[in-house]
Write a protein that holds these residues in place. Sequence first.
Motif, mmCIF file in Angstrom:
data_model
loop_
_atom_site.group_PDB
_atom_site.id
_atom_site.type_symbol
_atom_site.label_atom_id
_atom_site.label_comp_id
_atom_site.label_asym_id
_atom_site.label_seq_id
_atom_site.Cartn_x
_atom_site.Cartn_y
_atom_site.Cartn_z
ATOM 1 N N LEU A 131 -7.418 2.956 -4.154
ATOM 2 C CA LEU A 131 -8.158 2.660 -3.004
ATOM 3 C C LEU A 131 -8.943 3.834 -2.849
ATOM 4 O O LEU A 131 -10.147 3.722 -2.342
ATOM 5 C CB LEU A 131 -7.339 2.112 -1.888
ATOM 6 N N SER A 132 -8.303 5.056 -2.793
ATOM 7 C CA SER A 132 -8.971 6.437 -2.464
ATOM 8 C C SER A 132 -8.202 7.552 -3.406
ATOM 9 O O SER A 132 -7.226 7.334 -3.717
ATOM 10 C CB SER A 132 -8.840 6.637 -1.200
ATOM 11 N N GLY A 133 -8.814 8.395 -3.683
ATOM 12 C CA GLY A 133 -8.247 9.314 -4.600
ATOM 13 C C GLY A 133 -8.615 9.456 -5.902
ATOM 14 O O GLY A 133 -9.263 8.823 -6.323
ATOM 15 N N ARG A 143 0.969 -1.173 -0.108
ATOM 16 C CA ARG A 143 -0.023 -0.172 -0.080
ATOM 17 C C ARG A 143 0.787 1.351 0.164
ATOM 18 O O ARG A 143 1.841 1.302 0.870
ATOM 19 C CB ARG A 143 -0.847 -0.060 1.057
ATOM 20 N N GLN A 144 0.457 2.199 -0.730
ATOM 21 C CA GLN A 144 1.098 3.452 -0.847
ATOM 22 C C GLN A 144 0.432 4.593 -0.931
ATOM 23 O O GLN A 144 -0.651 4.784 -1.453
ATOM 24 C CB GLN A 144 2.228 3.596 -2.291
ATOM 25 N N HIS A 145 0.866 5.795 -0.351
ATOM 26 C CA HIS A 145 0.139 7.029 -0.373
ATOM 27 C C HIS A 145 0.951 7.918 -1.317
ATOM 28 O O HIS A 145 2.132 8.062 -1.340
ATOM 29 C CB HIS A 145 0.140 7.526 0.874
ATOM 30 N N PHE A 146 0.164 8.799 -2.080
ATOM 31 C CA PHE A 146 0.788 9.709 -3.134
ATOM 32 C C PHE A 146 0.078 11.181 -2.593
ATOM 33 O O PHE A 146 -1.113 11.181 -2.483
ATOM 34 C CB PHE A 146 0.437 9.533 -4.253
ATOM 35 N N GLY A 147 0.780 12.227 -2.460
ATOM 36 C CA GLY A 147 0.063 13.577 -2.386
ATOM 37 C C GLY A 147 -0.225 13.994 -3.750
ATOM 38 O O GLY A 147 0.065 13.467 -4.667
ATOM 39 N N ALA A 178 1.750 8.022 -14.466
ATOM 40 C CA ALA A 178 0.564 8.227 -13.664
ATOM 41 C C ALA A 178 0.883 8.946 -12.434
ATOM 42 O O ALA A 178 1.625 9.014 -11.842
ATOM 43 C CB ALA A 178 0.288 6.729 -13.158
ATOM 44 N N GLU A 179 -0.455 10.037 -12.292
ATOM 45 C CA GLU A 179 0.158 11.151 -11.180
ATOM 46 C C GLU A 179 -0.937 11.021 -10.578
ATOM 47 O O GLU A 179 -2.309 10.999 -10.948
ATOM 48 C CB GLU A 179 0.192 12.260 -11.953
ATOM 49 N N ALA A 180 -0.927 11.603 -9.185
ATOM 50 C CA ALA A 180 -2.177 11.651 -7.986
ATOM 51 C C ALA A 180 -2.670 13.112 -8.443
ATOM 52 O O ALA A 180 -2.024 13.894 -8.368
ATOM 53 C CB ALA A 180 -1.515 11.669 -6.612
ATOM 54 N N VAL A 181 -4.160 13.071 -8.630
ATOM 55 C CA VAL A 181 -4.759 14.197 -8.769
ATOM 56 C C VAL A 181 -5.017 14.940 -7.399
ATOM 57 O O VAL A 181 -4.996 15.928 -7.462
ATOM 58 C CB VAL A 181 -5.985 13.824 -9.486
ATOM 59 N N THR A 182 -5.436 13.929 -6.710
ATOM 60 C CA THR A 182 -5.558 14.539 -5.311
ATOM 61 C C THR A 182 -4.882 13.433 -4.453
ATOM 62 O O THR A 182 -4.195 12.775 -4.726
ATOM 63 C CB THR A 182 -7.225 14.350 -4.831
#
Lengths: 245, 245
Positions: free
Chosen positions: A71-73, A48-52, A110-114
Amino acid sequence: MPVTLRITDSEFGLSGRALPTGSFADDIMAPIQTLNHHLRGLQEFSARQHFGRNETIFSEGDRADRFYKVLSGTVRLCRHAPDGRRHIADFYLPGDLIGFIEYPDHPCTAEAVTDTTVNSYPRHQLERLCAADPEIRAQLLAHLSATLRAAQQHLFVLGCRNAKERFAEFLLRLAERTDVSQGDRLDLTMGRQDIADHLGLTIESVCRSIAALKAEALVTVPNTHQLILNDVAKLRALADGRDAL
Amino acid sequence: MPVTLRITDSEFGLSGRALPTGSFADDIMAPIQTLNHHLRGLQEFSARQHFGRNETIFSEGDRADRFYKVLSGTVRLCRHAPDGRRHIADFYLPGDLIGFIEYPDHPCTAEAVTDTTVNSYPRHQLERLCAADPEIRAQLLAHLSATLRAAQQHLFVLGCRNAKERFAEFLLRLAERTDVSQGDRLDLTMGRQDIADHLGLTIESVCRSIAALKAEALVTVPNTHQLILNDVAKLRALADGRDAL
DNA sequence: CGACCCCTTGACATGCATCAAAGGGAGTGG
DNA sequence: CCACTCCCTTTGATGCATGTCAAGGGGTCG
């Protein structure tokens, strides 16, 4: 049959989105549900990873040795031109799978939008799973087919439709994918520039399209990141080009 | 490694096109070669058909119970908007496979651009083959992935590029697919209107793009349906948007 | 409260679409 | 073999949708 299925991903504490049945969403989403079920076998290998906001998950050209589940965002898959222009192939929402394609390396960034949480899985474990159960490969085929169909639909939109029509199409697809119906608040988690780069427009054209729809009372805009569809039928006609007959 | 593989389809008397190795063509074509090999098991169920110019092979919405291999000629896969506009998703050349996607029905219409011969195969026979040999399903995945990658590339082009750049990209892709290199004659089997509908332009814009490239001596136009690429490197730079830096 | 970022709106520019007409090339009939 | 016709392509003139440039607005966070 107005049945509503639900992905639950309890092992990761993700309460899935509800999914509407019906034409488009069905084609796209049904394979994902089945895949999610099959992929439980990969749980022990997941990371599992988080991205800002605006952080990169992987870059174009990176070796595609892992694939991802949102998973979210919200995640955007995009390509950058040498002259600085950018095209967003698609947005990915919770429950969606990314990088599922059999490439040696990722064709898009691939980039995190939120702020975003993803699980990633090693591809070679997926191949192990496929070898063990041929059914999984059949599900992958179905999923890939649905993705291709979506891409062809988007090609059609970019090839034939004007700014307002493109934006209407975008809204309706997003509404279907997030199970938002007429009168509900639709979350626009991505910014105007992201929408513009997805639709092959400029940010100003997107703003003007919104203003135009608002002027016709087809949508209401309570705030920048939410929007209410007041008349799905008319929006559909607009998006399909049945409006200006 | 400048090896050149060749599809031969001797059982149908088709002498296949030679295929170049290298970036794009490789991604797209390599899976087709392997698939063609595997599909020999379907030979006994194949049906050969001829179609004249502009005849319909199958229509959008038709039940997709067969898939097709182009033996000679050119096929266009297209969608029609209610307002009469048309978008051509892609062209298919000898050796290419059509309708390979796991849909209940065809999302696009297939039409013969020129006089065309195809073989068609029942899909349920393919499924039988898949059940017997899991490797085939893996090849289908690879083929579908390559198709998706091509679609995403085209999305990028439609989203970010102007008329001349789109046309340059089209020429280069066609040249790669037909193994035509700098100085050779490239056959444009499709008409200007077809090219326009593929690139999201009008026929006039396509003509003007050709005129512009001709004026810069990047191409020579011996006749309407043939064209010579004089400077592939410059065309590539143009198509990639590295030109106007 | 102020600074920053993104969104919105307006004025203007331009690339492509649209409209119109002329220019080949292939097939047909004289 | 030539003239005619049809269809497609090419080129020119003009208009419009969208891009570009610029300024102001509004929310958020420190």
